[in-house]
Design a protein around this motif. Structure first.
Motif: not given
Length: 444
Positions: A269-279, A299-307, A366-371
């Motif tokens: 379902v999801i590849q290796p990911s990390r917790l979201n981070s808005t540095m 948390p103050t940050n929000t997200y654009t929700i897709g499909d 919210v998980l992020d697969p990017e470095p």
């Protein structure tokens, strides 16, 4: 101007030490309740016997020994149930260790009336820093930090003497912690104003703890003019909510504890990911009024929700997930590398402790697969990151030292709400995934 994410200022302590393999039974369809309490008679706690070995799931068998006293062959220590071999613990971690684990008699289940969930694609919302509430003069940022810490059983230091500290007795701290409930924002002090500021319906359900302020060491602050907490404060509330909800569920899974360089996976379902981070952004709001009657933490940050690429997935019954919680605890069984001293004791690991789960909350993480690029200015490609919203059971638990009544921690971890398994990677341990964390081993 952007400021670095101040997660360390968040009042909400707690959790992330993790791993699991056990699938759990599914929750019955059609439940519309927003929360329920489970009594101890309804469950069978898993409690490790003294001398049992975490790597053999409580069997007490030494992994170096291939047979038990009866002549039966022990489990292969390379099986998935064994304790992870990677790092993430202090250097004094024993090769085998023990802890007790159970649900509390008043275990609360907060499912917001949901019996099914979805899995979504999403993206960061970037380019606009959240408004700081303290700018209007009626809200104070982080003003109740010491009171909240005290009420949860944390240490309070004399600001004039770093070797002098106090903490609330365990019985009263646990009573405060177990006061958690799900309530409507409109029923809380200044709740309607909070709902308006966050653009939420006034009947939004949020977690609320009501703390009795027993024996606070006011004498520490006699000459501390910056402390404005009313000295006659008898009770105070801590409210945990979010600035965005999807399907009526908050998106703060995993944010109740800064979990470090952990890796999360969901096979297929999801590849290796990390917790979201808005540095570079001020990512946590922690506000109260001058009377300190109620602190709102979000948390103050929000997200654009897709499909939704997985729809109407039945959620597992969280009361069947104690084995999964146990393995999640083993993912990273320590709380840090600091060394306690006799004059300054604190918990740094889970072994030889009593662990009690007192609440399970259905949320999205919210998980992020990017470095992770954690420079001062953040990641310039953040807007193109494809995120995943994964439904989880946020597990709230306490860790108590068996020998020292002063030592108590409140923490959280996550269990996949669809599979009943841990989200924490079986491939990468803490501080191991250099693809997700390319600066992991940079000098300094």
């Amino acid at each position: 101007m952007k400021r670095k994410d101040l997660k360390s200022a968040s009042l909400t302590l707690a959790l992330c030490i993790m791993l699991s393999t056990a699938a759990c039974g599914q929750k019955k369809e059609g439940s519309e309740e927003t929360g329920r309490s489970l009594q101890g008679s309804d469950i069978t706690p898993i409690t490790e016997e003294p001398g049992s070995d975490a790597s053999t799931n409580g069997s007490g068998q030494d992994p170096a020994n291939t047979s038990d006293d009866s002549g039966n062959t022990a489990k292969d220590p390379t099986e998935s149930t064994k304790e992870p071999t990677w790092g993430g613990a202090p250097w004094n971690k024993p090769s085998t260790f023990d802890f007790t684990l159970k649900y509390s008699d008043d275990l609360k289940i907060v499912d917001y009336g949901k019996s099914t969930v979805n899995v979504y694609h999403a993206n960061y919302n970037i380019g606009k820093e959240p408004t700081r509430w303290e700018d209007d003069g009626s809200w104070e940022y982080n003003g109740t930090h010491d009171i909240i810490t005290w009420c949860q059983g944390g240490r309070i230091y004399d600001p004039w003497d770093s070797f002098k500290w106090s903490r609330l007795d365990r019985e009263n701290a646990l009573a405060n912690i177990h006061s958690a409930e799900s309530v409507s924002l409109s029923s809380l002090p200044n709740g309607d104003e909070v709902a308006q500021k966050l653009q939420l319906p006034s009947d939004t359900q949020a977690l609320c703890w009501t703390y009795e302020v027993y024996d606070f060491p006011w004498e520490y602050y006699d000459d501390a003019e910056w402390v404005t907490i009313p000295r006659d404060l008898q009770t105070t509330k801590l409210v945990k909510l979010d600035s965005q909800y999807v399907d009526g569920l908050p998106l703060y899974g995993g944010r109740t504890y800064c979990s470090g360089e952990h890796t999360f996976e969901w096979d297929g379902v999801i590849q290796p990911s990390r917790l979201n981070s808005t540095m570079g952004y001020y990512g946590q709001g922690t506000y109260c009024k001058a009377d300190c009657a109620c602190t709102y933490d979000f948390p103050t940050n929000t997200y654009t929700i897709g499909d939704a690429f997985l729809k109407d997935q039945p959620i597992v019954d969280p009361t069947t997930c104690l084995d999964a919680i146990r393995k999640a605890l083993l993912y990273d069984p320590s709380f840090g590398g600091a060394i306690p001293r006799d004059e300054d004791p604190f918990l740094i690991h889970i072994w030889e402790t009593d662990i009690e789960v007192y609440m399970m909350e259905l949320t999205y993480v919210v998980l992020d697969p990017e470095p992770l690029e954690d420079g001062v200015d953040g990641d310039p490609t953040l807007g193109s990151h494809e995120l995943t919203l994964v439904p989880v059971w946020e597990v709230y638990f306490t860790v108590a030292d068996q020998k020292d009544e002063r030592l108590l921690e409140e923490r959280t971890l996550m269990i996949n709400a669809v599979t009943g398994e841990s989200l924490y990677s079986e491939t990468y341990g803490p501080n191991e995934n250099e693809a997700l964390y390319p600066h992991l081993h940079d000098p300094g």
